[in-house]
Design an enzyme around this catalytic site. Sequence first.
Site, PDB file in Angstrom:
ATOM      1  N   LYS A 141      38.069  20.075  39.290  1.00  0.00           N
ATOM      2  CA  LYS A 141      39.069  20.598  40.221  1.00  0.00           C
ATOM      3  C   LYS A 141      38.409  20.886  41.564  1.00  0.00           C
ATOM      4  O   LYS A 141      37.196  20.791  41.702  1.00  0.00           O
ATOM      5  CB  LYS A 141      39.689  21.877  39.648  1.00  0.00           C
ATOM      6  CG  LYS A 141      40.560  21.596  38.441  1.00  0.00           C
ATOM      7  CD  LYS A 141      41.401  22.803  38.128  1.00  0.00           C
ATOM      8  CE  LYS A 141      42.205  22.594  36.854  1.00  0.00           C
ATOM      9  NZ  LYS A 141      42.776  23.849  36.395  1.00  0.00           N
ATOM     10  N   HIS A 162      37.139  25.370  46.145  1.00  0.00           N
ATOM     11  CA  HIS A 162      37.836  25.857  47.337  1.00  0.00           C
ATOM     12  C   HIS A 162      37.062  26.967  48.036  1.00  0.00           C
ATOM     13  O   HIS A 162      35.988  27.383  47.578  1.00  0.00           O
ATOM     14  CB  HIS A 162      39.272  26.258  47.001  1.00  0.00           C
ATOM     15  CG  HIS A 162      39.373  27.223  45.860  1.00  0.00           C
ATOM     16  ND1 HIS A 162      38.920  28.513  45.943  1.00  0.00           N
ATOM     17  CD2 HIS A 162      39.854  27.059  44.603  1.00  0.00           C
ATOM     18  CE1 HIS A 162      39.152  29.115  44.795  1.00  0.00           C
ATOM     19  NE2 HIS A 162      39.691  28.257  43.957  1.00  0.00           N
ATOM     20  N   HIS A 164      35.700  29.835  46.068  1.00  0.00           N
ATOM     21  CA  HIS A 164      34.442  29.607  45.358  1.00  0.00           C
ATOM     22  C   HIS A 164      33.256  29.721  46.308  1.00  0.00           C
ATOM     23  O   HIS A 164      32.202  30.239  45.946  1.00  0.00           O
ATOM     24  CB  HIS A 164      34.439  28.224  44.695  1.00  0.00           C
ATOM     25  CG  HIS A 164      35.461  28.086  43.602  1.00  0.00           C
ATOM     26  ND1 HIS A 164      36.398  27.085  43.593  1.00  0.00           N
ATOM     27  CD2 HIS A 164      35.696  28.835  42.505  1.00  0.00           C
ATOM     28  CE1 HIS A 164      37.161  27.215  42.518  1.00  0.00           C
ATOM     29  NE2 HIS A 164      36.748  28.276  41.837  1.00  0.00           N
TER      30      HIS A 164
HETATM   31  N1  ARG Z   1      36.749  29.571  37.347  1.00  0.00           N
HETATM   32  C1  ARG Z   1      37.547  30.657  37.828  1.00  0.00           C
HETATM   33  C2  ARG Z   1      38.394  30.214  39.018  1.00  0.00           C
HETATM   34  O1  ARG Z   1      38.082  29.251  39.655  1.00  0.00           O
HETATM   35  C3  ARG Z   1      36.749  31.855  38.268  1.00  0.00           C
HETATM   36  C4  ARG Z   1      36.008  32.542  37.162  1.00  0.00           C
HETATM   37  C5  ARG Z   1      35.772  33.968  37.451  1.00  0.00           C
HETATM   38  N2  ARG Z   1      35.071  34.629  36.407  1.00  0.00           N
HETATM   39  C6  ARG Z   1      35.554  35.047  35.259  1.00  0.00           C
HETATM   40  N3  ARG Z   1      34.728  35.617  34.411  1.00  0.00           N
HETATM   41  N4  ARG Z   1      36.834  34.956  34.985  1.00  0.00           N
HETATM   42  O2  ARG Z   1      39.367  30.870  39.337  1.00  0.00           O
END
Ligand code: ARG
Length: 594
Positions: A147, A150, A153
Amino acid sequence: MADSEKTCLFLPPSPPCLEIFQLSRVLDLPPENLIKSISAVPISRKEEIADFQLSVNSLLENNDHSRPDIHVQATRLAEKLKCDTVVSEISTGQGTINFKINRELLTKTVLNQVIEDGSKYGLKSELFSGLPQKKIVVEFSSPNIAKKFHVGHLRSTIIGNFIANLKEALGHQVTRINYLGDWGMQFGLLGTGFQLFGYEEKLQSNPLQHLFEVYVQVNKEAADDKSVAKSAHEFFQRLELGDVQALGLWQKFRDLSVEEYIRIYKRLGVHFDEYSGESFYREKSQEVLKMLDSKGLLQKTVKGSAVVDLSGNGNPSAICTVMRSDGTSLYATRDLAAAIDRMDKYNFDTMIYVTDKGQQRHFQQVFQILQIMGYDWAKRCQHVPFGVVQGMKTRRGDVTFLEDVLHEIQLRMLQNMASVKTTKELKNPQETAEKVGLAALIIQDFRGLLLSDYQFSWDRVFQSRGDTGVFLQYTHARLHSLEDTFGYGFLDGFNTACLREPQSVSILQHLLRFDEVLYRSSQDLQPRHIVSYLLTLSHLAAAAHKTLQIKGSSPEVAGARLYLFRAVRSVLANGMKLLGITPMPCTPKRTSTY
Ligand code: ARG
């Protein structure tokens, strides 16, 4: 009050920094309040009044109880304080307590301390003494495979890196975790999509890009063609059931993606101790569901899914879904499993999650569920949220990959460099452009409160004048070249009497206070205190650079000045590194403010 009853501010053998810690004990006020209320007196007025001023007004701002005349308060507080080897005079003004510092001692000790302590300068301060060494887990960046990477991130990456750097510098044992989005329906689609339009060579040479392309295409296809959607669903089922072939393909997607991520993070100066991910918690999530059930916390809905009721926490309608009707886990379930697993593995004192504020409720619920499951350590979990940034676009359009951002930074910086006549040939213009540009991006992002939203603008990041990361890099490079030009020969010692100009004194006062900004940032995890400190330091260095000539000065004066500039560069570099910036020895010339 008899003199002997007064408390000495600066107890030997502490360095003569403005010992906020001592002051806080004497005045019985938290260091945080004091730091905010102390300021250096501007150079032009310094001779008459003092070097530092403590504003009693702002100190007592949040005090409810009625206070008598502010001047009386100032006098009363000042009476508790006593001069010593460092503070040569204490007086009171309109609502202020004024301190004059023994300049000779200030100069000698600050400079020696900066050079001696090197990267530890400011961190050995009494403000941090007795700070127990903690085990801290910082989870940040956490993109989703296939994905978009963005802006959220990107912010998580630089903010998390800063927090981890700061905690590490303070002596804590830090574990950096990247929790990848590496499980879920997207892999069903990818599995099917790759069989339809994937290319092995493209996957090997550019996995992130190719997987994203496949993902976009298969999504379109699945919307029109039910059979594609069905086969994606089946592929994910196979993954969930542990089908070796399906898992093999998934593993390949993951491994190649992680490999590429590591390479790109390296360009950013970021590393992780662990590449974890949601996939790790597929089975452990089932155990969490069993535990919830055995504790009577799991409620089945009519549709067959299961929820945890959190209405006891003040919000009557609060529920958190933890199981789909087909029995599979959700994002929250996997986070519960991950937290429990990390506690087992690291026995952390604090665990920090860095994501945008959109996930605030999610983490609140995860922490609440852990608490009602009986895990009292849930209190040690902390979510550091940040605001939403809009409008970050590159020439290729929206940001899809982290590499796009780096590419754009490099391109823009190289363009800037080409428009300025440089006196020096840069050895590696690409790398310099990237590092200077990254500094610009980081400073722009870290200047405000992390929680604030803002509209992104490349022009603001790279503006040639004013308080930018380019300015910090440029200042660092200029100081570096001073040392290069004049060598270290002068630096065996220095004569404090040669550093009496207002520009030197201002720098010394400022260097003295580095520990205070580190303290403030360590308290609220906001980088902006360090950012504004470094920008001020750079402005002071610019002013000093103009007036405190080295060329043409006597060896004694030149030596002392070089010592001062070397100290500035050292503190500047320390601060930049904490923020995640690589200080460059050489930068393009700046169309500058000076
Ligand atoms: N991969 C998730 C996203 O892009 C963020 C993860 C954040 N960390 C967690 N432990 N939920 O939204």
